[in-house]
Design an enzyme around this catalytic site. Structure first.
Site, PDB file in Angstrom:
ATOM      1  N   GLY A   5       0.796  -1.230   0.000  1.00 53.18           N
ATOM      2  CA  GLY A   5       0.000   0.000   0.000  1.00 53.18           C
ATOM      3  C   GLY A   5       0.823   1.271   0.000  1.00 53.18           C
ATOM      4  O   GLY A   5       0.288   2.355  -0.233  1.00 53.18           O
TER       5      GLY A   5
ATOM      6  N   LYS B 270     -25.129  31.940  13.484  1.00 51.16           N
ATOM      7  CA  LYS B 270     -25.130  30.467  13.394  1.00 51.16           C
ATOM      8  C   LYS B 270     -24.693  29.870  14.714  1.00 51.16           C
ATOM      9  O   LYS B 270     -23.741  30.349  15.328  1.00 51.16           O
ATOM     10  CB  LYS B 270     -24.151  30.057  12.277  1.00 51.16           C
ATOM     11  CG  LYS B 270     -23.835  28.583  12.196  1.00 51.16           C
ATOM     12  CD  LYS B 270     -22.883  28.280  11.026  1.00 51.16           C
ATOM     13  CE  LYS B 270     -21.467  28.072  11.461  1.00 51.16           C
ATOM     14  NZ  LYS B 270     -20.557  27.672  10.382  1.00 51.16           N
TER      15      LYS B 270
END
Ligand code: R5P
Length: 317
Positions: free
Chosen positions: A41, A195
């Protein structure tokens, strides 16, 4: 055209279409490199062009898969340094981890700073990037940073639409400066949303300061990640009587429930740039439009190579 064999552009795997478009703008071939994987990998890189004494740029957004793309960028930088490149610029159209830029509670890292250290240690002499989440992130690097903004291409697009009766809305207090610049470009009013954030993906747009009733709205943000911020904000401005609603952001990260939310949001258009490539799923959301930052990046690379001013690029915003 204006460039010579001394300039080399390489591309990581995150956004080959953007790297190709940058090379097209510069009328240069992409630098040759092979990226392979070992069976376990690990990534293996081999440059196919001679870079000794050359001015090299490697284009890599550290978008999803973030750590893999980051590691690939680091490997590229190390490789170019060991191959005796004269100067190496990390061109990072989207800089992942930018939002982890402070210790806002105990026992958490400042990962944006860690990433800046890694990029410098790996061999970058300069960084060219677009809309870091906060401009002061430039100070995380002790090497020169050219900080571009997607506002150049986004404002050109909306200027051509000749939007009338406009209010530019900042979906949270963090974006007020950007929104006020947009309002300045188009001569519109400014509104701000309060927010509340409950988690990485849950937010609530609770109140608006400014007038949106009967107005066309341009909602601007730097990043759309889970789209909780912009979708909460557009629902609120719609409830308060906005007419047409446009969303724009430089980076379309589109994580988690973002695409579902955007598909349902009462927005006429959602405009992002190609700092991050659009996935096949995102292409199915019919009102998402992508503008290219390739000419802006290409121009900044050309100017950097020629030791000319990059900041003067913004005189036209
Ligand atoms: C917040 O400070 C940023 O400017 C963006 O509004 C935010 O990161 C967007 O995240 P999400 O799309 O997940 O609400």
């Amino acid at each position: 055209m204006f460039l010579n064999d001394n300039l080399k552009i390489f591309s990581g795997s995150s956004n080959p279409a953007l790297s190709g478009a940058v090379c097209k703008y510069l009328r240069l071939p992409l630098g040759g490199a092979k990226i392979e994987r070992f069976p376990d990998g690990e990534k293996a890189l081999k440059l196919e062009d001679d870079v000794r004494g050359r001015d090299c740029f490697v284009v890599q957004s550290t978008c999803k898969p973030v750590d893999e793309n980051l590691m690939e960028l680091l490997i590229y930088l190390d490789c170019l340094r060991r191959a005796s490149a004269q100067r190496i610029t990390a061109v990072i159209p989207y800089f992942g981890y930018a939002r982890q830029d402070r210790k806002d509670e105990g026992r958490v890292p400042i990962t944006a700073k860690l990433v800046a250290n890694l990029i410098t240690a790996a061999g970058a002499n300069r960084v060219l990037t677009i809309d870091l989440h906060a401009a002061q992130l430039q100070g995380f690097f002790d090497i020169p940073v050219d900080h571009l903004t997607g506002e150049l291409v986004l404002s050109d697009y909306f200027r051509a639409k000749k939007l009338s009766n406009l209010t530019v809305v900042s979906p949270d207090v963090g974006n007020i400066k950007m929104a006020s610049r947009y309002a300045g470009h188009f001569g519109g009013d400014l509104a701000i949303i309060h927010k509340k954030r409950f988690s990485g993906s849950e937010v609530e747009a609770s109140e608006i300061i400014g007038k949106v009733k009967g107005k066309n709205v341009l909602m601007c943000d730097d990043i759309i990640a889970t789209a909780g911020t912009v979708c909460g904000a557009v629902s609120l401005v719609k409830q308060r009587g906005a007419a047409k609603i446009y969303i724009c952001a430089t980076h379309g990260v589109f994580a988690g429930q973002a695409l579902e939310r955007l598909a349902k949001a009462p927005a006429d258009e959602i405009v992002v740039t190609d700092t991050i490539p659009l996935t096949q799923e995102a292409k199915k959301v019919k009102n998402i439009k992508v503008l290219s930052v390739s000419a802006m990046l290409g121009e900044a690379i050309k100017r950097t190579h020629r030791n000319e001013s990059v900041s003067s690029l913004f005189n036209s915003v």
